[in-house]
Design a protein around this motif. Structure first.
Motif, PDB file in Angstrom:
ATOM      1  N   PHE A 138       0.834  -1.211   0.000  1.00  0.00           N
ATOM      2  CA  PHE A 138       0.000   0.000   0.000  1.00  0.00           C
ATOM      3  C   PHE A 138       0.867   1.258   0.000  1.00  0.00           C
ATOM      4  O   PHE A 138       0.573   2.231  -0.691  1.00  0.00           O
ATOM      5  CB  PHE A 138      -0.903   0.028   1.246  1.00  0.00           C
ATOM      6  CG  PHE A 138      -2.019  -0.981   1.225  1.00  0.00           C
ATOM      7  CD1 PHE A 138      -2.351  -1.665   0.063  1.00  0.00           C
ATOM      8  CD2 PHE A 138      -2.754  -1.249   2.371  1.00  0.00           C
ATOM      9  CE1 PHE A 138      -3.379  -2.597   0.033  1.00  0.00           C
ATOM     10  CE2 PHE A 138      -3.792  -2.170   2.366  1.00  0.00           C
ATOM     11  CZ  PHE A 138      -4.100  -2.849   1.203  1.00  0.00           C
TER      12      PHE A 138
ATOM     13  N   ALA B 272      -4.501   4.303  -2.410  1.00  0.00           N
ATOM     14  CA  ALA B 272      -3.645   3.811  -1.327  1.00  0.00           C
ATOM     15  C   ALA B 272      -4.104   4.387   0.011  1.00  0.00           C
ATOM     16  O   ALA B 272      -4.146   3.677   1.024  1.00  0.00           O
ATOM     17  CB  ALA B 272      -2.190   4.179  -1.598  1.00  0.00           C
TER      18      ALA B 272
ATOM     19  N   THR C 117      -7.078   2.411   1.099  1.00  0.00           N
ATOM     20  CA  THR C 117      -6.784   1.070   1.618  1.00  0.00           C
ATOM     21  C   THR C 117      -6.102   1.155   2.988  1.00  0.00           C
ATOM     22  O   THR C 117      -6.323   0.304   3.846  1.00  0.00           O
ATOM     23  CB  THR C 117      -5.877   0.278   0.656  1.00  0.00           C
ATOM     24  OG1 THR C 117      -4.733   1.071   0.345  1.00  0.00           O
ATOM     25  CG2 THR C 117      -6.600  -0.072  -0.613  1.00  0.00           C
TER      26      THR C 117
END
Lengths: 590, 89
Positions: free
Chosen positions: A192, A228, A231
């Motif tokens: 990530f 990102a 997440t």
């Protein structure tokens, strides 16, 4: 058919295919229609999970609807609409296809309900976005695109390895807050963070984005890093390490942006800086901090696209992007200048613009937790944002030294796109309540517009501006680039190859010389007449040990004579044979 | 796109020295006005009583930026290289 059975990504993928059969006018309408429809569909989605399928024996779902995924869905489609409005002039099917598929994949990643679906969209994103860099069709862009995709493949592999270990350890592919601390989650986190452009894997962003096409750059700024961020919020909220990563990014982005000469690279570094604020908020992990991170991502996508549009318009019209080549553009591009400045002030979280109603929420969440260092660094970074993006970008592009460029305003659709995003920036700055209402982590208990807070912020920013103008001679642009962590694979990689070349090929040469050429020759000479050579050496050693050379010549002649005539005394041969047998049996019996 | 054919209007307000002077004076007045309310209001503090001093955030912003500029200048000496540094790839 109900709306919840329509996946927003699907529209984008279908659109990407339809592009190849539609004529120009149809394509122009299509690229606006797709994000607008997707936005509408997201408004209609009911919470829950849909689009179940089976893979590797797991029950997977492509569409998870909750408040968090919806917020990102809204801003992704809203921004896509503005970006495609900005890109209306583009006749190229290839670039629009990549853009639609890229945005579709980003939406897919946001709505994916499990790690495997997430991974699939994650990789599609990496690949499709690479085409937006390749589409620039310059040598530099090809190089940057190659490095870009390599780094993302690295990140993707870390993610995949993490997911596999995670499935192995827990038996579940669920993508929720991770509690397990260990290699599985560390690898996922690294995957990530690669996409979030966290140091030391940050350089792909400032390397590739500025080499992308005019419109590709605008589109790319929003999706990879913010997916990102999404997440990380979903998986790693409250992981303390993210606080440090975020603070480092916030400062890092500023320093490199100040050193930079290319206007789009300045903006690229300021993405790292802004994402740093969000990641820090995720690390703090309280409801307010997470709401701050989400709302800041929302506001950031809008004003960052606006900034890239104004820079893109300048690049489109002048073909130049270095501050040293630009300057004085306000004279013929006043509207672009005004829109760009609105974006620049919004990113600096100037009161009455969108950054001001979102970013301070993160800082105050840190204050509520008593995190002095976080507060200090983020306040310094807030002042620094105004320095590098808020003033430096508009000043060197639109004012500063006049380089005689008189391009005029960009096409109307570009101005319209910028006007639309400027409106959103101002709207969210003046009336943030609609944004606060859709935030996923509870009601927002934050009031941006107290008199004290507003005056503090004005002081911070205006005195930063004073510092900028007082130290302007130190900030003079130079025709340079700055070494970033991409040095390690651009130069370091080559040094490594060179080092390996010297070391291993050197070893090879040495081995060739010694074992192929010298040693066999030596052994050959020795074994051509071993008895004579051994005796000659023995005689030499003996006489050296005794210290007299007188008998040496005589002995040598004797040896020469004996070997040539094969006239060895039998007793000597027997003695040698017995000695060898004795040694051998000794070795054998021991 | 054909911007060469239509002559864009040229607006050069910022190129006149007297305008720049006006801007500067305006800027300084704004700076001064921003600090004035600090003397008459009660300020909340987060970590230290220093934050309640009048003009704290003004000084904070100014000093932060000076430090940031100086630090990046120093780092720049080490990290700035010619534009064709990577061109032999």
């Amino acid at each position: 058919m109900t709306m919840s059975s329509l996946h927003p990504s699907l529209l984008f993928f279908i659109g990407a295919i339809l592009l190849w059969i539609l004529p120009l006018m149809g394509r122009r309408a299509l690229i606006l229609l797709v994000p607008a429809t997707a936005f509408f569909i997201i408004t209609q989605l009911e919470p829950g999970t849909y689009f179940g399928y089976q893979l590797f024996g797991f029950d997977l779902n492509l569409l998870r609807v909750d408040k968090l995924s919806k917020v990102f869905g809204y801003v992704f489609t809203l921004n896509a609409f503005a970006c495609f409005l900005f890109a209306q002039h583009l006749k190229d099917r290839y670039e629009h296809t990549a853009s639609l598929a890229y945005i579709g994949a980003a939406l897919g990643a946001v709505f994916a309900a499990d790690l495997i679906s997430l991974y699939l969209f994650w990789e599609v994103m990496a690949i499709t976005s690479t085409f937006l860099v390749l589409a620039r069709k310059t040598e530099r862009a090809y190089g940057a695109a190659f490095r870009y995709v390599m780094i993302h493949i690295f990140g993707g592999l870390c993610l995949l390895a993490g997911i596999l270990l995670q499935v192995n350890a827990t038996g579940s592919v669920a993508f929720d807050g991770f509690t397990l601390q260990g290699w599985p989650t560390y690898l996922i986190l690294i995957g990530f963070l690669v996409n979030a452009a966290a140091p030391p894997v940050n350089a792909w962003l400032s390397d590739a984005y500025p080499e992308a096409t005019v419109t590709g750059g605008v589109i790319m700024t929003a999706y990879t890093t913010k997916t990102a961020v999404y997440t990380l919020i979903r998986g790693f909220a409250g992981w303390e390490v993210l606080m440090f990563v975020g603070c480092a990014m916030a400062i890092y982005g500023i320093i490199w942006a100040i050193l930079e000469n290319d206007m789009r690279r300045i903006l690229a570094y300021s993405i790292i800086n802004q994402v740093g604020f969000m990641i820090c908020g995720i690390g703090i992990g309280t409801a307010m901090a997470l709401n701050g991170a989400v709302s800041h991502a929302f506001a950031h996508i809008i004003y960052k696209a606006l900034l890239w549009m104004s820079a893109g318009a300048v690049l489109y019209l002048t073909g130049k992007s270095k501050c040293t080549d630009l300057g004085g553009l306000y004279k013929t591009m006043p509207l672009t200048m005004i829109f760009g400045t609105i974006g620049a002030l919004a990113i600096s979280s100037f009161p009455f613009l969108s950054g001001y109603t979102t970013k301070p929420m993160i800082i105050y969440a840190g204050v509520n937790e008593g995190l002095f260092w976080v507060w200090l660094i983020l306040e310094i970074a807030s002042a620094g944002v105004f320095l590098h993006a808020g003033i430096k970008f508009p000043y060197f592009v639109f004012f500063a030294k006049d380089n005689g460029l008189r391009p005029g305003e960009p096409p109307k659709h570009m101005l319209l796109a910028m006007a639309f995003l400027s409106f959103v920036c101002i709207f969210l700055g003046v009336y943030p309540q609609p944004l606060y209402d859709i935030l996923p982590f509870g009601a927002v208990d934050y009031h941006a517009y107290t008199f004290e807070h507003t005056i503090n912020q004005f002081q911070l920013l205006m005195f930063s501006a004073l510092a900028f103008f007082m130290l302007l001679p130190l900030l003079k642009r130079t025709e340079t680039i700055s070494i970033d962590t991409d040095w390690f694979y651009r130069k370091g990689g080559r040094l490594f190859v060179l080092g390996c070349d010297k070391l291993f090929n050197g070893l090879n040469d040495f081995g060739d010389k010694v074992f192929v050429q010298k040693l066999p020759a030596l052994l050959g000479r020795f074994f051509s007449d071993p008895a004579r050579n051994v005796q000659m050496q023995g005689a030499q050693l003996l006489s050296e040990a005794a210290g007299d050379d007188d008998q040496l010549e005589q002995r040598r002649r004797k040896i020469e004579h004996r070997t040539r005539n094969l006239a060895y005394p039998i007793g000597g041969s027997v003695f040698l044979a017995v000695t060898f047998v004795a040694i051998l049996s000794l070795l054998f019996f021991i | 796109m054909d911007p060469e054919n239509k002559k864009p209007e040229v607006w050069d307000w910022f190129d006149h020295p007297q305008n720049i002077k006006r801007l500067k004076i305006g800027f300084y007045i704004v700076l001064a006005l921003l600090v004035v309310p600090d003397f008459f209001m009660h300020k909340h503090t987060l970590f230290s009583p220093v934050e309640a001093w009048p003009g704290f955030f003004a000084a904070f912003g100014f000093i932060s930026c000076v430090v940031i500029i100086l630090v990046s200048k120093l780092i720049g000496f080490a990290l700035k290289v010619r534009e064709d540094y990577y061109d032999d790839e």
